[in-house]
Design a protein around this motif. Structure first.
Motif, PDB file in Angstrom:
ATOM      1  N   ASP A  28       0.648  -1.034  -0.114  1.00  0.00           N
ATOM      2  CA  ASP A  28       0.123   0.062  -0.043  1.00  0.00           C
ATOM      3  C   ASP A  28       1.055   1.287  -0.018  1.00  0.00           C
ATOM      4  N   SER A  29       2.122   1.134   0.544  1.00  0.00           N
ATOM      5  CA  SER A  29       2.784   2.467   0.891  1.00  0.00           C
ATOM      6  C   SER A  29       3.655   2.713  -0.475  1.00  0.00           C
ATOM      7  N   LYS A  30       3.850   1.964  -1.172  1.00  0.00           N
ATOM      8  CA  LYS A  30       4.663   2.226  -2.523  1.00  0.00           C
ATOM      9  C   LYS A  30       3.928   1.918  -3.768  1.00  0.00           C
ATOM     10  N   ARG A  31       2.493   1.895  -3.741  1.00  0.00           N
ATOM     11  CA  ARG A  31       1.720   1.791  -5.193  1.00  0.00           C
ATOM     12  C   ARG A  31       2.135   2.797  -6.166  1.00  0.00           C
ATOM     13  N   GLY A  32       2.429   4.146  -5.674  1.00  0.00           N
ATOM     14  CA  GLY A  32       2.408   5.228  -6.611  1.00  0.00           C
ATOM     15  C   GLY A  32       3.718   5.121  -7.226  1.00  0.00           C
TER      16      GLY A  32
END
Length: 444
Positions: A159-163
């Motif tokens: 979730d914290s690295k999707r972008g």
């Protein structure tokens, strides 16, 4: 007992390794697949501005030839909403990877055939008709590429690295554009103008034969993400597109309007190229000069995309998208003035600012933002439909701009620049209503 315990202790580590490996495969597949597809797509957009007006649309009125050629560029986007619905449904119901292979095969074959098309002087009106048909196939195919590849990456990502990870498919599209220009530029520079117009431009199109083989080899071993596999176990018979329009019409409209930020690219790198290069406008840029400008802009963009993707994980998607849309709209005005003055250095600097900085703030972020607005069972369809309807509207901007400011019109930079800015303000306003999903779990 001991063996059972040992196995259970190893499982989380093994699962983590498998998950990491699948994420890397998904990111690489999205990167190289987008590179190959957008190699094809960029070839057409540049040829539409530089070559096709004289090869496929000869007429006594240069303005009519330019409008006709740029309209075929836009026609490819007409097929994209249809492709988004058809291929999005396939991806949501039968798997992401199957659609990725289908899309790449269609794109490669259509682009290859453009390279062998007869000219208007050889077969008359049949030449532009065949060109339009192949452009429709291209548009249909590319509509499924970014939605499916981004869903594959986003659903594999933490979730914290999707972008950051999702930005790789956007970076791949820039690499594809660079490859297209890397083939087109030497040909345009080295060949006499008549030779380039006659046969030189065809060579990069013919090289798309590689895409047909690469499409199968690259994507045959991709694994579907766990989120999709879990959702696919649910026996639902609803058509994703129908459910999308019934349950998410507001979010769909918001994403479509936000996508109008793409007018930044059509105003600068499509209309701007036409304005600077076509003899009827009288500015006097050469084909090779603009190819160099576009090549440098795309190279810079390939570097900034992962940066902005990572920043979107830290600061949220909306802040970058809104800043990028407004900044790009504003910068289009001095960019067109620089084109009018035939100032190569200033066109390059403002082009990098508009496209590699401001537009990439939006472009590197929007795909992840849109994926976060829709649940797994509708994710590819929701993304693909909203993106491609918005792109279809933005794609006709160059032809509309030419009608608004044909050769001989005064104050062209003001007329087109202000229009571009107004559209980007509207796009930024719509972006305010997106859910800022960075760091949050994806909707199931």
């Amino acid at each position: 007992m001991t063996g059972s315990t040992a196995t259970s202790l190893k499982t989380p580590s093994n699962d983590k390794q498998v998950s990491s490996r699948n994420l890397k495969r998904a990111a690489f597949s999205g990167w190289i697949g987008s590179a190959l597809e957008y190699y094809d797509f960029t070839l057409y957009s540049q040829a539409a501005a530089l070559v096709f007006p004289t090869v496929f649309f000869p007429t006594s009125s240069p303005a009519v030839a330019i409008v006709a050629s740029l309209a075929t560029y836009g026609v490819g986007y007409v097929a994209r909403p249809i492709g988004a619905i058809v291929l999005g449904n396939l991806a949501d119901r039968h798997g992401r990877k199957h659609v990725l292979v289908i899309a790449m095969m269609m794109m490669g074959l259509a682009t290859l055939l453009v390279g062998v098309l007869p000219t208007y002087s050889q077969v008359g009106i049949l030449a532009p008709i065949l060109l339009v048909v192949l452009r429709l196939v291209q548009g249909f195919a590319v509509a499924g590429e970014l939605g499916a590849s981004n869903a594959l990456i986003v659903e594999h990502s933490p979730d914290s690295k999707r972008g950051f990870f999702a930005s790789f498919s956007l970076q791949g599209s820039q690499i594809g554009s660079i490859l297209a220009l890397a083939f087109m530029l030497p040909l345009a520079s080295a060949l006499p103008a008549e030779a380039f117009q006659t046969w030189g431009w065809r060579i990069p199109f013919l090289l798309s034969a590689v895409v047909i083989l690469a499409g199968y080899l690259i994507r045959r071993n991709i694994e579907e993400p766990p989120a999709y596999l879990k959702q696919s176990q649910v026996k639902e018979f609803k058509t994703p597109a129908i459910e999308l329009f019934r349950r998410y019409p507001r979010m769909l409209l918001i994403c479509v309007i936000s996508t109008l930020a793409n007018v930044i690219g059509t105003a600068t790198l499509v209309f701007g190229v036409t304005y600077g290069k076509q003899e009827s406008y009288g500015v006097g840029f050469t084909t090779s000069e603009f190819l160099w400008i576009i090549l440098i802009i795309n190279s810079a963009s390939a570097l900034t995309i992962p940066l902005f993707g990572k920043l979107s994980d830290v600061f949220g998607r909306k802040a970058l998208m809104i800043t990028g849309a407004l900044g790009g709209g504003l910068t289009s005005i001095p960019f067109l003035f620089a084109v009018q003055e035939k100032n190569f250095a200033l066109v390059l600097i403002l082009g990098v600012l508009a496209m590699s900085i401001f537009f990439q703030m939006w472009n590197a972020t929007f795909a992840t933002a849109y994926q976060e607005q829709f649940p797994t069972r509708l994710r590819v369809t929701g993304f693909a439909v909203s993106q491609n309807v918005g792109l279809m509207l933005a794609a006709f901007a160059p032809a509309i701009f030419t009608l608004m400011a044909p050769p001989g019109t005064s104050n062209i930079p003001i007329v087109i620049g202000i229009t571009t800015l107004v559209v980007t303000v509207i796009a930024a306003g719509a972006t305010l209503f997106l859910r800022n999903g960075s760091g949050e779990s994806l909707a199931e």
